[in-house]
Design an enzyme around this catalytic site. Structure first.
Site, PDB file in Angstrom:
ATOM      1  N   HIS A  76      45.619  19.177  36.755  1.00  0.00           N
ATOM      2  CA  HIS A  76      45.887  19.805  38.060  1.00  0.00           C
ATOM      3  C   HIS A  76      44.849  20.887  38.345  1.00  0.00           C
ATOM      4  O   HIS A  76      44.307  20.980  39.454  1.00  0.00           O
ATOM      5  CB  HIS A  76      47.275  20.462  38.063  1.00  0.00           C
ATOM      6  CG  HIS A  76      48.417  19.510  38.095  1.00  0.00           C
ATOM      7  ND1 HIS A  76      48.512  18.472  38.992  1.00  0.00           N
ATOM      8  CD2 HIS A  76      49.553  19.460  37.336  1.00  0.00           C
ATOM      9  CE1 HIS A  76      49.643  17.815  38.789  1.00  0.00           C
ATOM     10  NE2 HIS A  76      50.286  18.399  37.786  1.00  0.00           N
ATOM     11  N   HIS A 109      48.149  17.900  30.903  1.00  0.00           N
ATOM     12  CA  HIS A 109      48.736  17.565  32.207  1.00  0.00           C
ATOM     13  C   HIS A 109      48.427  18.656  33.227  1.00  0.00           C
ATOM     14  O   HIS A 109      47.944  18.373  34.336  1.00  0.00           O
ATOM     15  CB  HIS A 109      50.253  17.391  32.040  1.00  0.00           C
ATOM     16  CG  HIS A 109      50.983  17.097  33.312  1.00  0.00           C
ATOM     17  ND1 HIS A 109      51.496  15.860  33.605  1.00  0.00           N
ATOM     18  CD2 HIS A 109      51.306  17.883  34.385  1.00  0.00           C
ATOM     19  CE1 HIS A 109      52.094  15.888  34.784  1.00  0.00           C
ATOM     20  NE2 HIS A 109      51.995  17.123  35.273  1.00  0.00           N
ATOM     21  N   GLU A 110      48.694  19.911  32.852  1.00  0.00           N
ATOM     22  CA  GLU A 110      48.453  21.022  33.772  1.00  0.00           C
ATOM     23  C   GLU A 110      46.960  21.290  33.953  1.00  0.00           C
ATOM     24  O   GLU A 110      46.522  21.699  35.033  1.00  0.00           O
ATOM     25  CB  GLU A 110      49.149  22.290  33.271  1.00  0.00           C
ATOM     26  CG  GLU A 110      50.661  22.175  33.166  1.00  0.00           C
ATOM     27  CD  GLU A 110      51.328  21.804  34.478  1.00  0.00           C
ATOM     28  OE1 GLU A 110      50.759  22.127  35.547  1.00  0.00           O
ATOM     29  OE2 GLU A 110      52.402  21.185  34.451  1.00  0.00           O
TER      30      GLU A 110
END
Length: 385
Positions: free
Chosen positions: A72, A68-69
């Site tokens: 980003h 998820h990170e």
């Protein structure tokens, strides 16, 4: 925000760090899955199997948050936004941005990437669970896969709440920024939603406590408190960033600072200069040329018996990019250099000559004045999408 960190590995060019608080949450998740979640949905299995499922489930969540990170971070890199690393901590994970996105579009694309990745992971784990059942694999395999599908779905949906600094809050800020052209105003409004949502979670925590659900009450309260605090801090950080970015070091440095000759002894430095002025750092001069800097901290590890013999030039730090900055550079650049180098005072140079010295306390004083008096007029607004 973070305490002690452990560097785990490097992924796609980014350092992945583990805050020690994550160890607590990993143990709690494993215990909850092994003693509560999996026994409820998959009864009559032995304790070792439940604990194995719990540990694998926690590791899957660990991987999911990293991906998820990472999403980003990859999008941020495409927009030339520096990322200092990915850190896992007690409330999840964060990609640590070194500066704000340059445009609303960059903000939107970077923010939406995380929830999209989590939705994709949710679909992928669900399909793995279905395939495992179809292939006749043990229900423990499909059980863990379905749990990871559910938790990624929850993670993505919760993050899409328009409460800054959650991903949804950043999407909301990008929309406001594109409409108004004012990043500061967009952040202020998105931050207010984040603070309100944090207070709502705190209220939910209190209600859960009075309803007899101790664990849920504590966690909702902690998450709400964290989100409320993070929303306030994010807005303050942006204001500080904008203030320092617009102020050159030359505006708040100490001009014409006291200097010391390179050829004097450390004893003379202490007696005539440090005790004479009570300053902690001094530029060192070789005639009219700036040679370096020396400070009180440099004296601590030197035997006092050698102060009569050693000269300043033998102990000083030569002028380098680690202890000097150009007079035209911004306060933001100075603060970043102080963080990276560990130097709380920097030599300020102009055309190769000493122009002054800037200390961390000078930057803090500037920030306090801004908080009391407000920014100078004529501040530039942000760009439109």
């Amino acid at each position: 925000m973070f305490g002690a960190q452990i560097r785990l590995f490097r992924l796609a060019g980014f350092n992945v760090n583990l805050d020690v608080s994550w160890i607590f949450i990993a143990l709690l998740i494993s215990w909850t899955l092994a003693t509560g979640y999996f026994p409820t949905f998959y009864p009559d299995l032995d304790p070792l199997t439940y604990w194995s499922m719990g540990i694998v489930g926690a590791m899957g969540l660990f991987l999911s948050i990293i991906l998820h990170e990472l999403s980003h971070s990859v999008i941020a890199r495409r927009f030339d936004i520096p990322i200092s690393g990915i850190t896992l901590f007690i409330f999840g994970g964060v990609a640590q941005l070194e500066k704000e996105p340059p445009t609303p579009r960059a903000e939107f694309m970077m923010a939406i990437a995380g929830p999209v990745a989590s939705y994709v992971l949710a679909a992928g784990f669900y399909l793995v669970g279905v395939a495992a059942l179809a292939a006749g694999l043990p229900e423990t395999v499909s059980g863990v896969a379905r749990y990871l599908a559910l938790i990624n779905l929850i993670l993505a949906t919760f993050n899409m709440v328009p409460a800054f600094p959650l991903d949804g809050g950043r999407v909301y800020r990008a929309w406001l920024w594109g409409r108004t052209g004012d990043m500061n105003e967009a952040t202020r409004r998105a931050s207010r939603v984040g603070q309100a949502f944090g207070l709502a979670l705190i209220a939910l925590g209190v209600f859960s406590l009075f309803s007899g659900n101790l664990i849920a009450g504590i966690w909702w309260g902690l998450i709400g408190l964290f989100l409320n605090t993070a929303s306030r801090a994010s807005y303050t950080q942006l204001q500080t960033h904008q203030l320092l970015k617009s102020e050159p070091v030359s505006r708040f440095m100490t001009a014409n600072p006291l200097t010391v000759p390179a050829g004097i002894t450390l004893r003379k430095l202490v007696d005539d200069h440090i005790y004479g002025s009570f300053h902690e750092t001094f530029p060192v001069m070789e005639g009219d040329r700036l040679a370096g800097s020396i400070g009180v901290a440099d004296m601590r590890d030197i035997d006092r018996a050698n102060w009569e013999r050693l000269q300043v030039r033998e102990v000083m730090h030569p002028v380098s990019p680690l202890n000097s900055i150009g007079a035209a550079e911004s306060g933001e650049a100075a603060l970043k250099l102080m963080r990276e180098s560990g130097n709380a005072r920097l030599l300020v140079v102009r055309d190769g000559k000493l122009a002054g010295i800037v200390a961390l306390r000078d930057i803090m004083r500037l920030i306090r004045l801004k908080e009391e008096l407000g920014p100078r007029s004529g501040a530039a607004s942000g760009k439109r999408l």
